[in-house]
Design an enzyme around this catalytic site. Structure first.
Site, PDB file in Angstrom:
ATOM      1  N   ARG A  40     -30.967 -38.879  15.683  1.00  0.00           N
ATOM      2  CA  ARG A  40     -30.792 -40.047  16.552  1.00  0.00           C
ATOM      3  C   ARG A  40     -29.395 -40.133  17.150  1.00  0.00           C
ATOM      4  NH1 ARG A  40     -27.598 -43.695  14.257  1.00  0.00           N
ATOM      5  NH2 ARG A  40     -27.207 -43.506  12.014  1.00  0.00           N
ATOM      6  N   CYS A 187     -28.502 -46.539   3.784  1.00  0.00           N
ATOM      7  CA  CYS A 187     -28.653 -45.103   3.504  1.00  0.00           C
ATOM      8  C   CYS A 187     -28.840 -44.886   2.004  1.00  0.00           C
ATOM      9  CB  CYS A 187     -27.442 -44.336   4.015  1.00  0.00           C
ATOM     10  SG  CYS A 187     -27.278 -44.378   5.821  1.00  0.00           S
ATOM     11  N   SER A 212     -30.521 -40.791   3.265  1.00  0.00           N
ATOM     12  CA  SER A 212     -29.732 -40.004   4.208  1.00  0.00           C
ATOM     13  C   SER A 212     -28.310 -39.923   3.672  1.00  0.00           C
ATOM     14  CB  SER A 212     -29.750 -40.676   5.585  1.00  0.00           C
ATOM     15  OG  SER A 212     -28.964 -39.966   6.521  1.00  0.00           O
ATOM     16  N   ALA A 213     -27.839 -38.707   3.405  1.00  0.00           N
ATOM     17  CA  ALA A 213     -26.523 -38.531   2.791  1.00  0.00           C
ATOM     18  C   ALA A 213     -25.646 -37.654   3.674  1.00  0.00           C
ATOM     19  CB  ALA A 213     -26.666 -37.912   1.405  1.00  0.00           C
ATOM     20  N   ASN A 222     -19.503 -42.979  -1.542  1.00  0.00           N
ATOM     21  CA  ASN A 222     -20.667 -43.546  -2.221  1.00  0.00           C
ATOM     22  C   ASN A 222     -20.699 -43.205  -3.698  1.00  0.00           C
ATOM     23  OD1 ASN A 222     -22.381 -42.697   0.775  1.00  0.00           O
ATOM     24  ND2 ASN A 222     -21.886 -44.774   0.147  1.00  0.00           N
ATOM     25  N   ILE A 253     -24.942 -32.161   6.871  1.00  0.00           N
ATOM     26  CA  ILE A 253     -23.612 -32.085   7.474  1.00  0.00           C
ATOM     27  C   ILE A 253     -23.826 -32.149   8.983  1.00  0.00           C
ATOM     28  CG2 ILE A 253     -21.620 -30.599   7.918  1.00  0.00           C
ATOM     29  CD1 ILE A 253     -22.195 -29.328   5.130  1.00  0.00           C
ATOM     30  N   TYR A 254     -23.147 -33.080   9.657  1.00  0.00           N
ATOM     31  CA  TYR A 254     -23.266 -33.156  11.116  1.00  0.00           C
ATOM     32  C   TYR A 254     -22.602 -31.927  11.751  1.00  0.00           C
ATOM     33  CZ  TYR A 254     -24.949 -37.926  10.678  1.00  0.00           C
ATOM     34  OH  TYR A 254     -25.706 -39.035  10.363  1.00  0.00           O
TER      35      TYR A 254
END
Length: 319
Positions: A40, A187, A212-213, A222, A253-254
């Protein structure tokens, strides 16, 4: 083609990693074996499915040494959640913590249909569900209606006191009925407590589920937050803190963070024992919520935290 030929490699499923060494191994596995998919954010992410990260608090507190990850930021954000207040950015920005600035801006809130919610407010997300699950939001006060909803934190604490060996000590911030009234769906959305009794001692364990991590940016904060929660509940309940188990369902990982992950893995890290000490006597949820950084002592070896810092991009920073 035989359908068996289409199976994903076992590397994509349910592996367990321990401590910071495990965190780094998980990062390496995503970089080498993860599948890159769109999302997204329009940035895309490399991901593995259902990876488990475990920290044993009997071996010390899991401060992070591979990257700069101020515990004070993690602590203050989670304390804001535990308070049940909705105006999260307004609380944290006073301390220079801007995690929630983008997701509580006027433009963002309007785009998700929360036009009556003030800037800096997440409405019915996170802390609202912890302390006022399925409750009502007062547009005038911009907070939960007093007495509305279910106080899950207090209920879990009470149940752990009266029936410690039970298996129903569960807390969820995921509320499908109110997802559209949240600035952002949670998340790390639920956790379960489990007590093991041995030789007259009660050991408190905590399992957390993250749908979602974000392994580089969010996960180190976190894990510190839930390790703190486990430590605080253990002390208030007169139990021993034991295992923190984190189930990372969409572990990713983005793509705009890959070079930072690669650089992180070249760094040394420390396996020396660290401790987080709560100096104040606590015996209730209110005592826990009232804690400040002044009530805590971080016992960290002098050279523990990595010297080199870098600015970690979040997905919204991608070009």
């Amino acid at each position: 083609m035989n359908t068996q030929d289409k199976k994903l490699p076992t590397a994509f499923y349910g592996r367990t990693y321990r401590g910071e060494a495990g965190y780094r191994e998980l990062m390496k596995n995503i970089l080498e074996q993860g599948t890159t998919l769109g999302d997204r954010t329009d940035v895309g992410r490399k991901k593995l499915f259902s990876q488990k990260l475990i920290f044993d608090l009997q071996d010390g507190f899991p401060f992070h040494s591979s990257r700069s990850c101020p515990f004070s930021f993690a602590f203050k954000e989670y304390q804001a959640f535990l308070s049940g207040r909705s105006d999260i950015h307004n609380i944290l920005s006073k301390d220079g913590i801007n995690f929630w600035e983008g997701n509580t801006s006027r433009e963002f809130l309007d785009n998700v249909g929360l036009k009556d919610v003030e800037v800096g407010n997440m409405c019915k997300a996170y802390g609202f569900q912890l302390r006022h699950y399925n409750g009502q939001f007062d547009v005038e006060t911009q907070q939960a209606v007093v007495g509305s909803g279910l106080d899950q934190i207090q209920n879990a604490f009470n149940d752990l006191k009266t029936n410690p060996l039970g298996s129903r000590h569960y807390v969820s911030m995921w509320n499908p009925v109110q997802l559209e009234e949240m600035a952002l769906p949670p998340c790390w959305h639920s956790h379960q407590w489990l007590v093991i009794e041995q030789d007259g001692e009660k050991y408190l364990n905590l399992e957390v589920t993250a749908r979602s991590a974000d392994l580089l940016f969010g996960t180190p904060f976190n894990t510190q937050q839930y390790a703190y929660l486990l430590l605080a509940f253990s002390q208030a309940l007169n139990m021993k803190p034991a295992m923190l188990s984190c189930e990372l369902v969409d572990c990713h990982i983005y793509t705009n963070q890959i070079k930072y992950c690669e650089e992180l893995l070249t760094r040394e890290y420390s396996e020396e024992r660290c401790e987080l000490i709560i100096k104040k006597d606590i015996s209730s949820v209110n005592d826990i919520v009232s804690l400040t950084m002044e009530d805590l002592e971080m016992a960290i070896p002098e050279n523990y935290v990595n010297r080199t810092k870098f600015s970690t991009p979040r997905p919204s920073m991608a070009v």
